[in-house]
Design a protein around this motif. Structure first.
Motif, PDB file in Angstrom:
ATOM      1  N   LEU A 191      76.320  57.942 -29.683  1.00 34.17           N
ATOM      2  CA  LEU A 191      77.123  59.168 -29.674  1.00 34.17           C
ATOM      3  C   LEU A 191      76.351  60.309 -30.357  1.00 34.17           C
ATOM      4  O   LEU A 191      76.279  61.439 -29.859  1.00 34.17           O
ATOM      5  CB  LEU A 191      78.404  58.874 -30.460  1.00 34.17           C
ATOM      6  CG  LEU A 191      79.697  59.502 -30.032  1.00 34.17           C
ATOM      7  CD1 LEU A 191      80.004  59.141 -28.596  1.00 34.17           C
ATOM      8  CD2 LEU A 191      80.835  59.005 -30.936  1.00 34.17           C
TER       9      LEU A 191
ATOM     10  N   ASN B  60      85.433  61.596 -29.182  1.00 35.74           N
ATOM     11  CA  ASN B  60      85.146  60.392 -28.408  1.00 35.74           C
ATOM     12  C   ASN B  60      86.408  59.528 -28.261  1.00 35.74           C
ATOM     13  O   ASN B  60      86.693  59.016 -27.181  1.00 35.74           O
ATOM     14  CB  ASN B  60      84.033  59.602 -29.099  1.00 35.74           C
ATOM     15  CG  ASN B  60      83.527  58.444 -28.276  1.00 35.74           C
ATOM     16  OD1 ASN B  60      83.121  58.605 -27.132  1.00 35.74           O
ATOM     17  ND2 ASN B  60      83.573  57.254 -28.853  1.00 35.74           N
TER      18      ASN B  60
ATOM     19  N   SER C 167      77.601  70.739 -27.647  1.00 38.50           N
ATOM     20  CA  SER C 167      77.229  69.888 -28.776  1.00 38.50           C
ATOM     21  C   SER C 167      77.906  70.427 -30.030  1.00 38.50           C
ATOM     22  O   SER C 167      78.302  71.586 -30.094  1.00 38.50           O
ATOM     23  CB  SER C 167      75.712  69.872 -28.959  1.00 38.50           C
ATOM     24  OG  SER C 167      75.248  71.163 -29.272  1.00 38.50           O
ATOM     25  N   ILE C 168      78.064  69.552 -31.000  1.00 38.17           N
ATOM     26  CA  ILE C 168      78.710  69.919 -32.257  1.00 38.17           C
ATOM     27  C   ILE C 168      77.741  69.531 -33.346  1.00 38.17           C
ATOM     28  O   ILE C 168      77.495  68.355 -33.566  1.00 38.17           O
ATOM     29  CB  ILE C 168      80.033  69.142 -32.429  1.00 38.17           C
ATOM     30  CG1 ILE C 168      81.016  69.548 -31.327  1.00 38.17           C
ATOM     31  CG2 ILE C 168      80.632  69.388 -33.804  1.00 38.17           C
ATOM     32  CD1 ILE C 168      82.311  68.792 -31.354  1.00 38.17           C
ATOM     33  N   SER C 169      77.101  70.528 -34.011  1.00 37.71           N
ATOM     34  CA  SER C 169      76.124  70.116 -35.013  1.00 37.71           C
ATOM     35  C   SER C 169      76.328  70.803 -36.337  1.00 37.71           C
ATOM     36  O   SER C 169      76.643  71.975 -36.420  1.00 37.71           O
ATOM     37  CB  SER C 169      74.705  70.362 -34.536  1.00 37.71           C
ATOM     38  OG  SER C 169      74.692  70.983 -33.315  1.00 37.71           O
TER      39      SER C 169
ATOM     40  N   LEU D   2      82.796  64.429 -33.784  1.00 36.77           N
ATOM     41  CA  LEU D   2      82.305  63.689 -32.608  1.00 36.77           C
ATOM     42  C   LEU D   2      83.141  62.438 -32.368  1.00 36.77           C
ATOM     43  O   LEU D   2      83.506  62.131 -31.231  1.00 36.77           O
ATOM     44  CB  LEU D   2      80.852  63.255 -32.811  1.00 36.77           C
ATOM     45  CG  LEU D   2      79.756  64.297 -32.642  1.00 36.77           C
ATOM     46  CD1 LEU D   2      78.403  63.640 -32.877  1.00 36.77           C
ATOM     47  CD2 LEU D   2      79.814  64.904 -31.245  1.00 36.77           C
ATOM     48  N   THR D   3      83.442  61.716 -33.458  1.00 35.61           N
ATOM     49  CA  THR D   3      84.209  60.476 -33.305  1.00 35.61           C
ATOM     50  C   THR D   3      85.627  60.770 -32.835  1.00 35.61           C
ATOM     51  O   THR D   3      86.156  60.075 -31.962  1.00 35.61           O
ATOM     52  CB  THR D   3      84.244  59.706 -34.639  1.00 35.61           C
ATOM     53  OG1 THR D   3      82.899  59.524 -35.068  1.00 35.61           O
ATOM     54  CG2 THR D   3      84.907  58.361 -34.484  1.00 35.61           C
TER      55      THR D   3
ATOM     56  N   ASP E 275      80.129  66.745 -38.937  1.00 36.46           N
ATOM     57  CA  ASP E 275      80.066  66.851 -37.468  1.00 36.46           C
ATOM     58  C   ASP E 275      80.322  65.488 -36.821  1.00 36.46           C
ATOM     59  O   ASP E 275      80.945  65.397 -35.774  1.00 36.46           O
ATOM     60  CB  ASP E 275      78.740  67.468 -36.981  1.00 36.46           C
ATOM     61  CG  ASP E 275      77.512  66.814 -37.583  1.00 36.46           C
ATOM     62  OD1 ASP E 275      77.660  65.868 -38.385  1.00 36.46           O
ATOM     63  OD2 ASP E 275      76.399  67.254 -37.247  1.00 36.46           O
ATOM     64  N   SER E 276      79.891  64.412 -37.514  1.00 40.04           N
ATOM     65  CA  SER E 276      80.114  63.083 -36.927  1.00 40.04           C
ATOM     66  C   SER E 276      81.610  62.741 -36.897  1.00 40.04           C
ATOM     67  O   SER E 276      82.056  62.007 -36.013  1.00 40.04           O
ATOM     68  CB  SER E 276      79.332  62.020 -37.703  1.00 40.04           C
ATOM     69  OG  SER E 276      79.679  62.066 -39.063  1.00 40.04           O
TER      70      SER E 276
ATOM     71  N   LYS F 147      71.956  67.140 -26.487  1.00 44.56           N
ATOM     72  CA  LYS F 147      72.617  68.347 -25.987  1.00 44.56           C
ATOM     73  C   LYS F 147      72.231  69.542 -26.841  1.00 44.56           C
ATOM     74  O   LYS F 147      71.991  70.639 -26.339  1.00 44.56           O
ATOM     75  CB  LYS F 147      74.136  68.159 -26.019  1.00 44.56           C
ATOM     76  CG  LYS F 147      74.658  67.212 -24.963  1.00 44.56           C
ATOM     77  CD  LYS F 147      76.164  67.071 -25.129  1.00 44.56           C
ATOM     78  CE  LYS F 147      76.741  66.077 -24.130  1.00 44.56           C
ATOM     79  NZ  LYS F 147      78.166  65.813 -24.425  1.00 44.56           N
TER      80      LYS F 147
ATOM     81  N   ASN G 277      74.620  63.766 -28.740  1.00 40.95           N
ATOM     82  CA  ASN G 277      74.924  65.076 -29.308  1.00 40.95           C
ATOM     83  C   ASN G 277      73.649  65.846 -29.665  1.00 40.95           C
ATOM     84  O   ASN G 277      73.532  67.037 -29.390  1.00 40.95           O
ATOM     85  CB  ASN G 277      75.810  64.887 -30.549  1.00 40.95           C
ATOM     86  CG  ASN G 277      76.353  66.194 -31.077  1.00 40.95           C
ATOM     87  OD1 ASN G 277      76.981  66.956 -30.347  1.00 40.95           O
ATOM     88  ND2 ASN G 277      76.110  66.467 -32.347  1.00 40.95           N
TER      89      ASN G 277
END
Lengths: 243, 205
Positions: free
Chosen positions: A135, B101, B123-125, B97-98, B93-94, A142, A139
């Motif tokens: 995952l 998801n 994207s997510i950073s 993301l989780t 950010d994780s 991207k 990311n």
């Protein structure tokens, strides 16, 4: 009592032999995985895999044929009508944005495989139990400007979920297992530099013993999203009579 | 042996997907043949326009509304325990993301984070104190909206093993509301690509 002693003896012997065999299997598996798989069974599975692959190929051919026929009708009509032609072009653009067409371009191929099992390993795949690594990697790709990504043939789209389901990691609800081959189309140098940054994701994977192989390539192909994309809950908000 | 089992299962499921698409295409083809034969160009036209709208919808290029959930997520307000790393009480950010998801796993069709629609390339950073979403900088608190079956979306995050429950256990602020209707904006940019091209079926390199 006497009549049982023989049975107990046999039982003990069986236990002992079982232990010896299991220890043997364990040590052999470490050095030569697959070495003890009964040949006949492996051949049977290999044959079954070949069979389903052939079936998939046949189904894919049929689909290509049908889509070709459909395209012919549309293109013929589009030649007569410029409005239709522009609709067709727009369709192509949004299909591409939705991940519904196969694409090609320069990019990078990353292969990840599990660390060799050691005395501490529990028999579970490191990459599968830590699937959030995939995952995070997606990311990062991207973030580095990747325009299309696939993992083991599964196209990654916005609504793709990567989840642990029983013994498998499901991607787009399709079961997958290591080794993982991740493909990304974009600027190969930018992508490589982003993921191999010091203390970054690739360095961390390598520290955990994961085998990492990165290849930059002038042209790679990435398959389309294989399922049917249809929304049941999300309805378009219609702005009042937009022409 | 396991690799074989997974590979076979994977191929079988792919075949099911392809067969579904064959059926869909066959039906469409019949329809188109009839329309073409009867010279019903207007019907063909409107059908192709509908198809175009559908592609726009699933590429996240359309603003949408529907049943779903809204989530409010913020750093914990509790004090750190002795020697506890500060990361434990912050949103990362994780985490985002989780959550996303898990929402997709529960069938979410459209998602936005602080008003930014998540599309294929999003994207997510983490970048220091802020998080970059679709190239725009955002800071806490985070507001996530998702469209889908609201009970499924809620239970995947709030169940005993849910990620929302885990965040709450750490003291983070995680509030989820089931909504009859949420609105999510369209992905704002033109989809333009510098590197990828369409590969025609059956093309060889």
């Amino acid at each position: 009592m006497k009549k049982y002693s023989g049975i107990i003896m046999v039982g003990l012997l069986a236990l002992l032999i079982g232990l010896i065999v299991s220890v043997q299997v364990n040590t052999t598996q470490g050095s030569d995985p697959g070495g003890l798989i009964p040949l006949a069974k492996a051949q049977g599975l290999e044959a079954e895999l070949k069979k389903v692959r052939a079936e998939k190929e046949a189904a894919t051919q049929r689909l290509i044929e049908l889509e070709g026929l459909m395209e012919d009708i549309q293109k013929k009509k589009a030649e007569e009508d410029s409005t239709l032609k522009s609709i067709l072009n727009e369709q192509e653009k949004y299909k591409m944005a939705a991940g519904l067409v196969e694409v090609k371009g320069s990019g990078i191929i990353i292969t990840l495989d599990d660390p060799e099992p050691d005395e501490f390993s529990d028999g579970y795949s490191y990459l599968m139990t830590n699937y959030e690594l995939l995952l995070n990697l997606v990311n990062k790709l991207k973030d580095a400007g990747a325009e299309a990504i696939s993992i083991n043939g599964q196209r990654i789209i916005a609504t793709t979920e990567i989840s642990l389901a029983g013994d498998n990691v499901n991607i787009n609800t399709i079961p997958t297992a290591p080794p993982y081959q991740i493909k990304a189309i974009g600027n190969p140098d930018t992508i490589e530099a982003t993921i191999t940054i010091r203390y970054g994701i690739i360095e961390n994977l390598k520290k955990s013993g994961v085998h990492v192989d990165i290849v930059k390539q002038g042209e790679i192909n990435i398959p389309r999203y294989n399922g049917i994309l249809k929304f049941r809950y999300a309805q378009p908000i219609v702005e009042e009579e937009k022409e | 042996m396991d690799e074989y089992r997974v590979a076979i299962e994977s191929e079988k499921q792919s075949i099911l997907q392809i067969e579904e698409r064959i059926l869909e295409t066959e039906n469409k083809l019949e329809e188109y043949k009839e329309l073409a034969a009867e010279d019903k160009d207007t019907d063909l036209f409107s059908d192709m326009q509908n198809k175009l709208d559908e592609y726009k919808l699933v590429s996240h290029s359309t603003a949408v509304k529907g049943e779903g959930v809204s989530i409010y997520l913020d750093d914990a307000t509790r004090a750190l325990m002795e020697e506890e790393p500060v990361g434990n009480v912050l949103v990362h950010d994780s985490d985002l993301l989780t959550i996303l998801n898990d929402l997709y796993g529960a069938g979410a069709e459209a998602v936005s984070v602080n008003g930014h629609r998540i599309a294929n390339g999003s994207s997510i950073s983490c970048s220091g104190y802020t998080v970059r979403i679709n190239g725009q900088f955002e800071a806490r608190p985070f507001r996530i909206k998702a469209i889908g079956a609201s009970d499924r979306l809620a239970s995947t995050l709030l169940g005993p093993d849910g990620y929302g429950t885990l965040l709450k256990d750490y003291g983070l602020i995680f509030k989820l509301n089931m909504e009859e209707e949420v609105e999510i904006p369209a992905f704002p940019e033109e989809h333009s690509y510098r590197y990828m091209l369409i590969r025609k079926e059956g093309e060889t390199n």
